[in-house]
Structures are given as C-alpha cells and as structure tokens.
Design an enzyme around this catalytic site. Structure first.
Site, PDB file in Angstrom:
ATOM      1  CG  HIS A 181      -1.651  -0.661   1.354  1.00 22.32           C
ATOM      2  ND1 HIS A 181      -2.120  -2.059   2.566  1.00 22.32           N
ATOM      3  CD2 HIS A 181      -2.631  -1.377   0.390  1.00 22.32           C
ATOM      4  CE1 HIS A 181      -2.993  -2.978   2.567  1.00 22.32           C
ATOM      5  NE2 HIS A 181      -3.584  -2.389   0.669  1.00 22.32           N
ATOM      6  CE  LYS A 219     -11.323  -8.086   2.355  1.00 20.18           C
ATOM      7  NZ  LYS A 219     -10.008  -7.373   2.248  1.00 20.18           N
ATOM      8  NE  ARG A 270      -3.077  -7.013  -3.967  1.00 23.56           N
ATOM      9  CZ  ARG A 270      -3.900  -6.575  -2.905  1.00 23.56           C
ATOM     10  NH1 ARG A 270      -3.366  -7.419  -1.587  1.00 23.56           N
ATOM     11  NH2 ARG A 270      -5.507  -7.632  -3.429  1.00 23.56           N
ATOM     12  CB  SER A 314      -4.041  -6.627   4.681  1.00 24.29           C
ATOM     13  OG  SER A 314      -3.529  -5.604   4.478  1.00 24.29           O
TER      14      SER A 314
END
Ligand code: ADP
Length: 168
Positions: free
Chosen positions: A18, A42, A91, A129
C-alpha cells in the site's frame, strides 16, 4: 482546483505494498487521502481507529497525505472531499476482475469520477494484508513486508487472540 485522489481500502493492516502505491502516486496529486473503510464482507483484526493510527505512523509527516474514515459509499465520500480520482492498486490478474467490477459500479454511481489503477511494484506484488496476518499468526518474518511498528502491532494482537481463544 486541487487535484485530490482517494485511496480506499480496508488496510487491515497497512503494508509496504500500500505504502509503495501511495508514495509513487503522491507526486502526481496535490493531496492523497487514504480512506479506511469498514468492509461488511470482511471481519477485521484491527479496529478502524487502530488501522488509522498505524497508517499515520507509516506516512510520517507528509503534508500531502491525509487519512480519513468513512462508512458509506466511496463515491459519496468523493463528493464530500471534492475529489475526482479513486486510486486502487493492481497486483496479479486475480485482482483485475474485482477491480473492474468495482470501478464499473462506481462509474455507474458517479460517471464523473475516474478510477485509476496502479500496478504493484514487482518486488511487492505478492504482499497482502491477509498474507501478512497469516505469516504473523505463524510467527514468520515480516521484515520488508510491513513497517516495523505494524509488525509489532500484529504480533501483540495475535498473541492476545491466541491467548484469549480457549484450547480445543
Ligand atoms: P480492500 O479490502 O478494499 O481490497 P485492501 O486494503 O486489501 O482493500 O487494498 C486496498 C487497495 O490496495 C486495493 O486496490 C488492493 O488491490 C491494493 N493493494 C493491496 N496490496 C497491494 C500491493 N502489495 N501492491 C499494490 N496494491 C496493493
């Protein structure tokens, strides 16, 4: 008019992936707002306040970068902040479909707002993460993946979670 980009995400916790995106992009805008959102999909390890504190410590005193939180739709925050660009990181191919859907949904909700996708740096494209939480859970090395204060926070939180959960 000020060029403001909003970088929304869970940031549970912030990673060097990030931070790399924020650093690379901040030269192109007058202000970058890191927007910590509470995802209904989440469950998170850190509270919003904790995530904000970890981000603030990571960006030091860069006046161009601001941290904020919001509960509603990103496009509604954009109007409030008078921002025109949503920033997201890409990504691998697996991110693509999700980001395309999200960008298209936001375009439909607010046609004047553009989503800009920035490719992850090759040396950080695998950092997530979720991945760093998994490594921390198994007491692996987090050097280079998150700032040291995030590593410390992860270890403290996970030790606490492990101690709290009853043995089966
Ligand atoms: P979300 O819960 O919205 O997916 P994340 O905090 O996981 O939020 O990520 C926020 C944004 O940062 C997403 O666009 C994600 O693809 C991007 N991102 C996450 N890790 C990296 C990385 N290592 N390199 C580049 N972009 C990343």
């Amino acid at each position: 008019m000020k060029k403001i980009a909003v970088y929304p995400g869970s940031f549970d916790p912030i990673t060097n992936g990030h931070l790399d995106i924020i650093e690379r992009v901040s030269d192109h805008f007058d202000q970058v707002i890191i927007l910590v959102t509470s995802s209904s999909q989440k469950s998170s390890l850190f509270t919003i306040e904790e995530r904000i504190r970890l981000i603030e410590k990571s960006i030091k005193r860069n006046k161009k970068i601001k941290v904020d939180q919001f509960d509603g739709l990103t496009v509604d925050y954009m109007k409030k902040a008078k921002a025109k660009v949503i920033l997201r990181g890409l990504r691998a191919v697996v991110d693509f479909e999700y980001e395309l859907t999200l960008a298209s949904m936001n375009k439909r909700l607010s046609p004047k707002i553009e989503t800009m996708l920035v490719f992850a740096s090759p040396e950080l494209y695998y950092v997530s993460s979720r991945g760093v939480k998994e490594i921390a859970m198994n007491r692996g090395k987090l050097t280079g993946l998150v700032p040291s204060h995030v590593e410390k926070a992860l270890k403290e939180r996970l030790d606490y979670v492990v101690k709290k959960s009853p043995k089966s």
